[in-house]
Design a protein around this motif. Structure first.
Motif, PDB file in Angstrom:
ATOM      1  N   MET A   1       0.824  -1.208   0.000  1.00  0.00           N
ATOM      2  CA  MET A   1       0.000   0.000   0.000  1.00  0.00           C
ATOM      3  C   MET A   1       0.855   1.254   0.000  1.00  0.00           C
ATOM      4  O   MET A   1       0.488   2.263  -0.565  1.00  0.00           O
ATOM      5  N   ASN A   2       2.024   1.219   0.646  1.00  0.00           N
ATOM      6  CA  ASN A   2       2.889   2.397   0.667  1.00  0.00           C
ATOM      7  C   ASN A   2       3.365   2.752  -0.730  1.00  0.00           C
ATOM      8  O   ASN A   2       3.437   3.931  -1.096  1.00  0.00           O
ATOM      9  N   THR A   3       3.701   1.757  -1.547  1.00  0.00           N
ATOM     10  CA  THR A   3       4.125   2.025  -2.929  1.00  0.00           C
ATOM     11  C   THR A   3       3.000   2.641  -3.729  1.00  0.00           C
ATOM     12  O   THR A   3       3.209   3.599  -4.493  1.00  0.00           O
ATOM     13  N   PHE A   4       1.799   2.115  -3.570  1.00  0.00           N
ATOM     14  CA  PHE A   4       0.641   2.683  -4.288  1.00  0.00           C
ATOM     15  C   PHE A   4       0.410   4.129  -3.875  1.00  0.00           C
ATOM     16  O   PHE A   4       0.117   4.996  -4.724  1.00  0.00           O
ATOM     17  N   ASN A   5       0.512   4.413  -2.595  1.00  0.00           N
ATOM     18  CA  ASN A   5       0.331   5.796  -2.124  1.00  0.00           C
ATOM     19  C   ASN A   5       1.373   6.730  -2.724  1.00  0.00           C
ATOM     20  O   ASN A   5       1.056   7.872  -3.109  1.00  0.00           O
ATOM     21  N   ARG A   6       2.591   6.263  -2.808  1.00  0.00           N
ATOM     22  CA  ARG A   6       3.644   7.106  -3.390  1.00  0.00           C
ATOM     23  C   ARG A   6       3.379   7.386  -4.862  1.00  0.00           C
ATOM     24  O   ARG A   6       3.567   8.509  -5.336  1.00  0.00           O
ATOM     25  N   VAL A   7       2.943   6.359  -5.601  1.00  0.00           N
ATOM     26  CA  VAL A   7       2.662   6.553  -7.024  1.00  0.00           C
ATOM     27  C   VAL A   7       1.535   7.557  -7.215  1.00  0.00           C
ATOM     28  O   VAL A   7       1.610   8.466  -8.054  1.00  0.00           O
ATOM     29  N   VAL A   8       0.442   7.395  -6.446  1.00  0.00           N
ATOM     30  CA  VAL A   8      -0.687   8.323  -6.556  1.00  0.00           C
ATOM     31  C   VAL A   8      -0.264   9.738  -6.181  1.00  0.00           C
ATOM     32  O   VAL A   8      -0.635  10.724  -6.847  1.00  0.00           O
ATOM     33  N   LEU A   9       0.523   9.862  -5.130  1.00  0.00           N
ATOM     34  CA  LEU A   9       0.969  11.185  -4.699  1.00  0.00           C
ATOM     35  C   LEU A   9       1.835  11.852  -5.761  1.00  0.00           C
ATOM     36  O   LEU A   9       1.696  13.060  -6.044  1.00  0.00           O
ATOM     37  N   VAL A  10       2.729  11.109  -6.383  1.00  0.00           N
ATOM     38  CA  VAL A  10       3.586  11.667  -7.433  1.00  0.00           C
ATOM     39  C   VAL A  10       2.751  12.131  -8.626  1.00  0.00           C
ATOM     40  O   VAL A  10       2.968  13.222  -9.179  1.00  0.00           O
ATOM     41  N   ILE A  11       1.761  11.324  -9.033  1.00  0.00           N
ATOM     42  CA  ILE A  11       0.907  11.702 -10.169  1.00  0.00           C
ATOM     43  C   ILE A  11       0.120  12.970  -9.858  1.00  0.00           C
ATOM     44  O   ILE A  11       0.029  13.891 -10.690  1.00  0.00           O
ATOM     45  N   LEU A  12      -0.449  13.039  -8.655  1.00  0.00           N
ATOM     46  CA  LEU A  12      -1.215  14.239  -8.284  1.00  0.00           C
ATOM     47  C   LEU A  12      -0.323  15.476  -8.218  1.00  0.00           C
ATOM     48  O   LEU A  12      -0.732  16.572  -8.634  1.00  0.00           O
ATOM     49  N   LEU A  13       0.888  15.325  -7.700  1.00  0.00           N
ATOM     50  CA  LEU A  13       1.806  16.461  -7.645  1.00  0.00           C
ATOM     51  C   LEU A  13       2.189  16.940  -9.042  1.00  0.00           C
ATOM     52  O   LEU A  13       2.259  18.151  -9.297  1.00  0.00           O
ATOM     53  N   LEU A  14       2.444  16.004  -9.957  1.00  0.00           N
ATOM     54  CA  LEU A  14       2.790  16.392 -11.327  1.00  0.00           C
ATOM     55  C   LEU A  14       1.632  17.126 -12.003  1.00  0.00           C
ATOM     56  O   LEU A  14       1.831  18.152 -12.676  1.00  0.00           O
ATOM     57  N   LEU A  15       0.420  16.591 -11.845  1.00  0.00           N
ATOM     58  CA  LEU A  15      -0.743  17.277 -12.422  1.00  0.00           C
ATOM     59  C   LEU A  15      -0.929  18.662 -11.805  1.00  0.00           C
ATOM     60  O   LEU A  15      -1.230  19.638 -12.518  1.00  0.00           O
ATOM     61  N   GLY A  16      -0.762  18.743 -10.489  1.00  0.00           N
ATOM     62  CA  GLY A  16      -0.896  20.046  -9.831  1.00  0.00           C
ATOM     63  C   GLY A  16       0.161  21.036 -10.311  1.00  0.00           C
ATOM     64  O   GLY A  16      -0.129  22.231 -10.514  1.00  0.00           O
ATOM     65  N   MET A  17       1.378  20.569 -10.524  1.00  0.00           N
ATOM     66  CA  MET A  17       2.432  21.454 -11.017  1.00  0.00           C
ATOM     67  C   MET A  17       2.114  21.979 -12.424  1.00  0.00           C
ATOM     68  O   MET A  17       2.291  23.177 -12.714  1.00  0.00           O
ATOM     69  N   VAL A  18       1.625  21.083 -13.287  1.00  0.00           N
ATOM     70  CA  VAL A  18       1.311  21.507 -14.653  1.00  0.00           C
ATOM     71  C   VAL A  18       0.168  22.505 -14.662  1.00  0.00           C
ATOM     72  O   VAL A  18       0.228  23.560 -15.330  1.00  0.00           O
ATOM     73  N   ILE A  19      -0.899  22.212 -13.915  1.00  0.00           N
ATOM     74  CA  ILE A  19      -2.069  23.117 -13.907  1.00  0.00           C
ATOM     75  C   ILE A  19      -1.710  24.460 -13.293  1.00  0.00           C
ATOM     76  O   ILE A  19      -2.070  25.527 -13.839  1.00  0.00           O
ATOM     77  N   CYS A  20      -1.005  24.440 -12.172  1.00  0.00           N
ATOM     78  CA  CYS A  20      -0.624  25.709 -11.531  1.00  0.00           C
ATOM     79  C   CYS A  20       0.307  26.533 -12.423  1.00  0.00           C
ATOM     80  O   CYS A  20       0.181  27.769 -12.503  1.00  0.00           O
ATOM     81  N   SER A  21       1.230  25.872 -13.121  1.00  0.00           N
ATOM     82  CA  SER A  21       2.135  26.605 -14.014  1.00  0.00           C
ATOM     83  C   SER A  21       1.360  27.271 -15.146  1.00  0.00           C
ATOM     84  O   SER A  21       1.616  28.434 -15.496  1.00  0.00           O
ATOM     85  N   LEU A  22       0.401  26.534 -15.751  1.00  0.00           N
ATOM     86  CA  LEU A  22      -0.395  27.115 -16.833  1.00  0.00           C
ATOM     87  C   LEU A  22      -1.244  28.279 -16.338  1.00  0.00           C
ATOM     88  O   LEU A  22      -1.351  29.322 -17.011  1.00  0.00           O
ATOM     89  N   VAL A  23      -1.865  28.119 -15.183  1.00  0.00           N
ATOM     90  CA  VAL A  23      -2.724  29.189 -14.657  1.00  0.00           C
ATOM     91  C   VAL A  23      -1.908  30.426 -14.308  1.00  0.00           C
ATOM     92  O   VAL A  23      -2.330  31.570 -14.561  1.00  0.00           O
ATOM     93  N   LEU A  24      -0.725  30.238 -13.746  1.00  0.00           N
ATOM     94  CA  LEU A  24       0.082  31.380 -13.330  1.00  0.00           C
ATOM     95  C   LEU A  24       0.775  32.058 -14.510  1.00  0.00           C
ATOM     96  O   LEU A  24       0.894  33.294 -14.560  1.00  0.00           O
ATOM     97  N   VAL A  25       1.252  31.281 -15.463  1.00  0.00           N
ATOM     98  CA  VAL A  25       1.977  31.855 -16.592  1.00  0.00           C
ATOM     99  C   VAL A  25       1.018  32.388 -17.655  1.00  0.00           C
ATOM    100  O   VAL A  25       1.204  33.496 -18.192  1.00  0.00           O
ATOM    101  N   LEU A  26      -0.013  31.615 -17.974  1.00  0.00           N
ATOM    102  CA  LEU A  26      -0.993  32.013 -18.997  1.00  0.00           C
ATOM    103  C   LEU A  26      -2.389  31.981 -18.383  1.00  0.00           C
ATOM    104  O   LEU A  26      -3.186  31.076 -18.657  1.00  0.00           O
TER     105      LEU A  26
END
Length: 210
Positions: free
Chosen positions: A1-26
């Motif tokens: 379960m710890n590995t699954f949590n890490r994978v989900v957390l990494v995916i959510l962080l990457l999506l959050g980084m992309v969305i926040c970058s687009l909203v802030l830059v454009l």
């Protein structure tokens, strides 16, 4: 379960980084794109029959809720311990695996007379262990005496040989079976009839009826 949590957390962080970058830059193009996509989705849903849309929405909501509850249960539930600390060890902390305890119990109890099969189950609880053991014994041995001998052996292995503590007396499930009696030995005898060339055969031929 710890590995699954890490994978989900990494995916959510990457999506959050992309969305926040687009909203802030454009900010304006991003907001317009979101509004355009939302308008297209709204028009599509308007064309769908509400009697079809409602059951599909309920089904998807139940699936999402079920997955969320399952993830929460798996996250909150404590995993089963795979090792326990040895109390009688001095000068350091010694961890003993649950699997090694089961193997030792299986070996020691399996060596007792009239014990045909042993299947131990060991679980850690607090600072001690819980032991439940399924044993198949010969019915001729006597169940009460053999059960007492098995319990004594379990206590000896856990408390003295391994330096652990039993949380409660071991639970022993006994199945008494009768041993199959061996088939009686048979002696194979081969009979070879006398040939006509032997003396007996010749005499019989000569003294036959005339």
């Amino acid at each position: 379960m710890n590995t699954f949590n890490r994978v989900v957390l990494v995916i959510l962080l990457l999506l959050g980084m992309v969305i926040c970058s687009l909203v802030l830059v454009l900010p304006l193009p991003t907001v317009r794109l979101i509004a355009l996509q939302a308008g297209g989705l709204s028009e599509f849903l308007d064309r769908v029959n509400p009697y079809v849309l409602l059951p599909i929405g309920i089904l998807l909501a139940l699936m999402v809720d079920l997955i969320g509850v399952l993830l929460i249960i798996l996250e909150v539930r404590r995993p089963a311990a795979t090792a326990i600390s040895v109390e009688q060890a001095a000068g350091g902390k010694v961890m003993l695996s649950i699997a090694s305890i089961s193997d030792q119990l299986k070996t020691e109890v399996g060596q007792l007379p009239d014990v045909l099969q042993v299947k131990p189950r060991v679980a850690a609880k607090g600072s001690g262990v819980l032991v439940e053991l399924d044993a198949r014994i010969a019915a001729e041995a006597g169940v009460p005496s053999k059960a007492e001998r098995i319990v004594e052996t379990v206590r000896l292995v856990v408390e003295q040989k391994m330096g652990l503590k039993l949380v409660r007396p071991p639970k022993v499930n006994i199945e008494a079976v009768r041993r199959a009696r061996p088939a009686p030995a048979t002696e194979q005898v081969t009979f070879t009839p006398p040939s006509s060339s032997e003396p007996g055969g010749t005499a019989d031929a000569e003294h036959g009826p005339s």
